[in-house]
Design an enzyme around this catalytic site. Structure first.
Site, mmCIF file in Angstrom:
data_model
loop_
_atom_site.group_PDB
_atom_site.id
_atom_site.type_symbol
_atom_site.label_atom_id
_atom_site.label_comp_id
_atom_site.label_asym_id
_atom_site.label_seq_id
_atom_site.Cartn_x
_atom_site.Cartn_y
_atom_site.Cartn_z
ATOM 1 C CG ASP A 95 -2.054 0.973 1.103
ATOM 2 O OD1 ASP A 95 -2.294 1.463 -0.016
ATOM 3 O OD2 ASP A 95 -2.714 1.250 2.121
ATOM 4 C CG HIS A 102 -4.235 10.573 2.803
ATOM 5 N ND1 HIS A 102 -5.267 10.497 3.725
ATOM 6 C CD2 HIS A 102 -3.369 9.588 3.139
ATOM 7 C CE1 HIS A 102 -5.024 9.500 4.572
ATOM 8 N NE2 HIS A 102 -3.882 8.937 4.233
ATOM 9 N NE ARG A 111 4.943 13.964 10.887
ATOM 10 C CZ ARG A 111 4.292 13.107 10.068
ATOM 11 N NH1 ARG A 111 3.887 11.949 10.522
ATOM 12 N NH2 ARG A 111 4.074 13.433 8.817
ATOM 13 C CD GLU A 168 -5.996 4.853 4.926
ATOM 14 O OE1 GLU A 168 -5.276 4.112 4.220
ATOM 15 O OE2 GLU A 168 -5.549 5.621 5.803
ATOM 16 C CD GLU A 170 -5.526 2.930 0.027
ATOM 17 O OE1 GLU A 170 -4.712 2.326 -0.701
ATOM 18 O OE2 GLU A 170 -5.369 3.090 1.247
ATOM 19 C CG ASP A 202 -5.732 0.464 4.048
ATOM 20 O OD1 ASP A 202 -5.803 -0.548 4.764
ATOM 21 O OD2 ASP A 202 -4.853 1.347 4.178
ATOM 22 N NE ARG A 206 -7.660 6.398 9.914
ATOM 23 C CZ ARG A 206 -6.977 6.169 8.790
ATOM 24 N NH1 ARG A 206 -5.727 5.741 8.834
ATOM 25 N NH2 ARG A 206 -7.540 6.368 7.631
ATOM 26 C CD GLN A 209 -2.867 4.253 10.896
ATOM 27 O OE1 GLN A 209 -4.091 4.340 10.841
ATOM 28 N NE2 GLN A 209 -2.085 4.771 9.973
ATOM 29 C CE1 TYR A 213 1.918 7.044 14.337
ATOM 30 C CE2 TYR A 213 3.221 7.063 12.336
ATOM 31 C CZ TYR A 213 2.648 7.731 13.384
ATOM 32 O OH TYR A 213 2.798 9.090 13.478
ATOM 33 C CE LYS A 222 -3.363 2.002 7.496
ATOM 34 N NZ LYS A 222 -4.195 2.881 6.672
ATOM 35 C CB THR A 226 -7.366 -4.864 2.320
ATOM 36 O OG1 THR A 226 -6.408 -4.581 3.346
ATOM 37 C CG2 THR A 226 -7.274 -3.808 1.232
ATOM 38 C CB THR A 313 -6.148 7.824 1.747
ATOM 39 O OG1 THR A 313 -5.952 6.823 2.723
ATOM 40 C CG2 THR A 313 -7.520 8.456 1.888
ATOM 41 C CD GLU A 327 -7.451 12.609 4.562
ATOM 42 O OE1 GLU A 327 -7.665 11.425 4.224
ATOM 43 O OE2 GLU A 327 -6.967 13.462 3.800
HETATM 44 CA CA CA Z 1 -3.942 2.991 2.924
#
Ligand code: CA
Length: 380
Positions: A95, A102, A111, A168, A170, A202, A206, A209, A213, A222, A226, A313, A327
């Protein structure tokens, strides 16, 4: 207009009651049993892999035969009366993260005190290896995943069902003809290897994740599921959909073929509980599909029939063009409305449908296969 005219003719795997799964091609609201219509052994299989392995010349020859086979009117089934299966045995799944909008949105949320894009982002198509064995066909329920998460303000994790389950939207690219270990696939050779395109969701937890991550990237947040469309749209059906991407600055390294920045003008719709909540445009992506494949193999990693790589995404510049609920609700802080209710992340019972359409070679539009999935409660 169904979007499934003679200018489309996507491939899938189907079965009728009591019958074995076999390769079919969709035309309007019917499925042509290609195994029965041609007698060819590679089409009497429960996967497209054997057909895909034959390479682009064989793909073109079969596609040229299809109108004639359809005209005979034999071996046709109504699409509503067949069962659709996962269209190919998925090999390795990668992926990417190819949308600047995105990646910038996520960077701003996760961040907030730093530049939204990390220094590598415009130098290479960032990606990770996902879990091929949990790719499921459209219509498969998605069990809410459990895992570790850390509540806001806390430092210790708890275990339980994800509270921030997301999607997500995609696009997925399916490798047909593989490449040998040690070889690189040049960006110019994209069409020699890629058989077609699927819609792809996907699913992403969150909260799981966010805790897991760093430093090695997405893992259990994840890998639980899928979803892909049951229909694989051959590249030939998208000949009129190629378009220039917005542009790349700085110019990428030569192996990323700076001239190969052609993307696809595919419109995406994200539907939640029967209402369209976003319309992400694939043409706004930063990295092209050919560049993603070139990067995926630049170290000599081989590819096989059935390998799948996804775009990441798809999010456009506008708020209603964002391809994830993360988002659309800005991290859960700004609920959006669907079917008259304020929403952030997914609730049990929610159904998400992704739809895709593109300009066709005859001036109309093709509808790629939809990607549908319903969230069911976590298991004890
Ligand atoms: Ca993805």
């Amino acid at each position: 207009m169904t979007g499934f005219g003679l200018d489309h003719l996507p491939y899938g795997v189907f079965s009728t009651e009591g019958g074995e799964p076999r390769v079919g091609v969709r035309h309007e609201d019917t499925v042509l049993d290609l195994a029965a219509a041609t007698g060819r052994p590679e089409l009497a299989r429960d996967r497209l892999n054997d057909l895909m392995a034959l390479g682009p010349r064989a793909w073109a020859e079969l596609r040229a035969e299809l109108p004639g086979l359809l005209e005979r009117g034999d071996h046709l089934h109504e699409v509503d009366r067949v069962q659709l299966h996962l269209p190919f045995a998925v090999g390795d799944y990668v992926d990417f993260y190819a949308s600047e909008h995105h990646a910038s949105n996520v960077g701003r949320m996760f961040r907030p005190d730093q530049e939204p894009l990390l220094p590598n982002w415009k130098r290479l198509p960032v990606g990770y290896h996902g879990r091929g064995g949990t790719v499921v066909v459209s219509g498969t329920d998605v069990v809410r995943p459990c895992g570790q998460r850390v509540a806001p303000g806390s430092t210790d994790p708890v275990y339980g069902p994800s509270q921030r389950l997301d999607i997500e939207a995609e696009l997925g690219f399916v490798v047909g003809a593989g490449s040998a270990l040690g070889d690189r696939v040049a960006a110019d050779s994209f069409a020699d290897h890629v058989f077609g395109v699927v819609g792809l969701n996907d699913w992403s937890a969150r909260d799981i994740q966010a805790w897991e991550y760093v430093p090695l990237g997405p893992f259990l947040g994840k890998s639980f599921a899928t979803s892909i469309s049951a229909w694989v749209t051959p590249l030939a059906a998208l000949d009129a959909a190629w378009t220039d991407l917005p542009g790349q600055d700085p110019e990428p390294l030569p192996y990323l073929a700076p001239g190969r920045t052609r993307g696809l003008d595919i419109d995406v719709e994200v539907e939640l509980d029967g209402e369209v909540v976003a319309r992400p445009p694939y043409r706004t992506m930063y990295w092209s599909p050919a560049q993603m494949l070139a990067h995926l193999t630049v170290n000599g990693a081989s590819t096989r029939p059935g390998d799948l790589f996804a775009s990441g995404t798809i999010s456009g510049t506008e708020p209603d063009q964002r391809g994830s609920f993360l988002e659309l609700s800005w991290g859960g802080k700004e609920p959006f409305t669907a079917a008259g209710r304020e929403r952030t992340f997914l609730e049990d019972g929610d159904e998400v449908v992704l739809r895709y359409s593109a300009p066709s070679t005859t001036g109309g539009r093709v509808s790629l296969g939809e990607v549908r999935g319903r969230v069911v409660p976590a298991r004890d």
